[in-house]
Enzyme design. Sequence first.
Site, PDB file in Angstrom:
ATOM      1  N   GLU A   1       1.792  -1.940 -17.338  1.00 37.56           N
ATOM      2  CA  GLU A   1       2.288  -3.029 -16.490  1.00 37.56           C
ATOM      3  C   GLU A   1       2.018  -4.380 -17.154  1.00 37.56           C
ATOM      4  OE1 GLU A   1       1.542  -4.785 -11.953  1.00 37.56           O
ATOM      5  OE2 GLU A   1       0.127  -3.359 -12.852  1.00 37.56           O
ATOM      6  N   HIS A   2       0.777  -4.596 -17.568  1.00 39.36           N
ATOM      7  CA  HIS A   2       0.386  -5.820 -18.277  1.00 39.36           C
ATOM      8  C   HIS A   2      -0.104  -5.449 -19.671  1.00 39.36           C
ATOM      9  CE1 HIS A   2      -0.613  -6.470 -13.925  1.00 39.36           C
ATOM     10  NE2 HIS A   2       0.136  -7.544 -14.130  1.00 39.36           N
TER      11      HIS A   2
ATOM     12  N   ASP B   1      -0.658 -13.949 -13.193  1.00 43.41           N
ATOM     13  CA  ASP B   1      -0.834 -13.628 -11.772  1.00 43.41           C
ATOM     14  C   ASP B   1      -0.625 -14.848 -10.900  1.00 43.41           C
ATOM     15  OD1 ASP B   1      -1.368 -10.967 -12.104  1.00 43.41           O
ATOM     16  OD2 ASP B   1      -3.538 -11.154 -12.003  1.00 43.41           O
TER      17      ASP B   1
ATOM     18  N   HIS C   1      -8.792  -5.332  -8.692  1.00 41.86           N
ATOM     19  CA  HIS C   1      -7.630  -5.289  -7.810  1.00 41.86           C
ATOM     20  C   HIS C   1      -7.765  -4.197  -6.752  1.00 41.86           C
ATOM     21  CE1 HIS C   1      -4.423  -8.072  -8.617  1.00 41.86           C
ATOM     22  NE2 HIS C   1      -4.537  -7.917  -9.918  1.00 41.86           N
TER      23      HIS C   1
ATOM     24  N   ASN D   1       0.830  -1.205   0.000  1.00 44.66           N
ATOM     25  CA  ASN D   1       0.000   0.000   0.000  1.00 44.66           C
ATOM     26  C   ASN D   1       0.872   1.265   0.000  1.00 44.66           C
ATOM     27  OD1 ASN D   1       0.910   0.322   2.652  1.00 44.66           O
ATOM     28  ND2 ASN D   1      -0.951  -0.496   3.555  1.00 44.66           N
TER      29      ASN D   1
ATOM     30  N   HIS E   1      46.281  10.379 -10.676  1.00 45.78           N
ATOM     31  CA  HIS E   1      45.978   9.164 -11.436  1.00 45.78           C
ATOM     32  C   HIS E   1      47.143   8.824 -12.368  1.00 45.78           C
ATOM     33  CE1 HIS E   1      41.934   9.741  -9.958  1.00 45.78           C
ATOM     34  NE2 HIS E   1      41.445   8.732 -10.672  1.00 45.78           N
TER      35      HIS E   1
ATOM     36  N   GLN F   1      -8.586  -6.934 -13.871  1.00 51.49           N
ATOM     37  CA  GLN F   1      -7.624  -5.937 -13.404  1.00 51.49           C
ATOM     38  C   GLN F   1      -8.297  -4.892 -12.527  1.00 51.49           C
ATOM     39  OE1 GLN F   1      -4.445  -6.445 -14.139  1.00 51.49           O
ATOM     40  NE2 GLN F   1      -3.864  -4.806 -12.755  1.00 51.49           N
TER      41      GLN F   1
END
Length: 489
Positions: A386-387, A420, A320, A272, A480, A317
């Site tokens: 996302e998907h 999933d 969710h 969350n 260096h 979806q």
Amino acid sequence: SALNWMFNRPLQRTALLVLPLLHNFPISVAFSSKSSSIATMLTRRTPQEVQLEIKDPVDPTALIQATAILAELRPTITTTNGDDQQQNSCSPSALLSIAHRLGDIPSSGSGSDSYIVSPERCQAAFDALSDDERKSLLNIHMRVKVFAEAQRRSVVDMEVDIPGGKAGQSVSPCRAAGCYAPGGRYPLPSSVIMTVVTARAAGCPYVILSSPKPAPITLAAAHVAGADIVLCVGGAQAIASMAYGVSAKLDEQGTETIPEVPPCDVIVGPGNKWVTAAKSIVNGYCGIDMLAGPSEVLVIADKTANAEIVAADLIAQAEHDVVARAILVSDSSDVIDAVNNEVSTQVNSLPEPNRSTAKEALKQSFSIVCKDIDECIAMSDKLAPEHLEIQTANSQEVADKCANYGGLFIGTNCAEVLGDYGAGPNHTLPTGGTGRYTGGLSVFNFLRIRTWMRIDDKEGCQEMVEDSVMMARLEGLEGHARAAEKRRL
């Protein structure tokens, strides 16, 4: 809603915390004020109406609250020389107090005296499953394990010749992995499998799982996946416990009553807004996978798509979370109309609270009408969902042209929900456009790919020495250059 995840932190906080995390900012969608002419479940938009805005995934109020929780867990102490400093690890008493106050564990009675779930309780939860439930859990575990182990085998130690010696890379896992699995609206044992099994496949010797008020199926999944410690706390307190560790709790006689929780090198898993805020705070002290925003799916569908199936995937979806987003992109107005009708019918047949959640999510979901499939692909690449589902006549050909996404699901039979629940690839995926430059959770989140070099032949490396001397002086770094010169013959 997803469109209210605004960038409004104080400037000083932005400079210290946000700038190093710019790569985690999600890309959200904003619309022009032009209204749709069709009243539908999925508001219809044209490609020109869809604009991109960079949004901070960290809720500012949650950040303030998470910061306070982390400070409470690691109180300031006075050292022997009189200096004040913050404790390295979390206080077990403070963690118990916060867990009681926020409802992670009961304030009295059974289970009130510990934030750790015993292995015996996890075993009992697994044993209590029905035969069919146990079989499905084991099947999912095995498929995820096989895929993750194949990923691990894909990257190996290697070495090459360099002037006068060898150089190479070594691949090794981090010592301790922290995995978060949401409790919340629905228990997510699948997230337990996806995170813990992947850490194990990477080779992490120690894996900690944290999940608030874990349901029996969550504990059963923890047993199957092989978590070493299961913490029954959530939110910011869970992330802090895994990032900093928790000292052992001792009674008045000095006897250990709750064992130590070691600090984790990397923390993964969705959660969350308090989880996300806490992950943004601890990032740098330990590694994190990503700062995830609201979940999303985008379906590219042509005239051959099955409207009933497309609608079902969009609703899956949407249920969710109220800030989840479902997007339909098509070159066919008829398909969009048919899918909208199916969405309206199917969403109203869901049980509660799924129906109310999905309906709220659909308010910020939408469809895009494109002139052809190439424009559909361009819109998908712009949003980097996302998907991404491809439901077209030539689905593989279309999929091959798509560049930006978290997870790709090709063809009508390849439902996103199969991903999933453990087809093999991980379901913890980048949200809000971040699929443009990163991928989902994998064994690589838990691996360190480190390079090395060795010079065995001083004479053979002289050209490299001279190149280094030259370049150092071109850069104005005389120290260096002189260090390189010490390697001359």
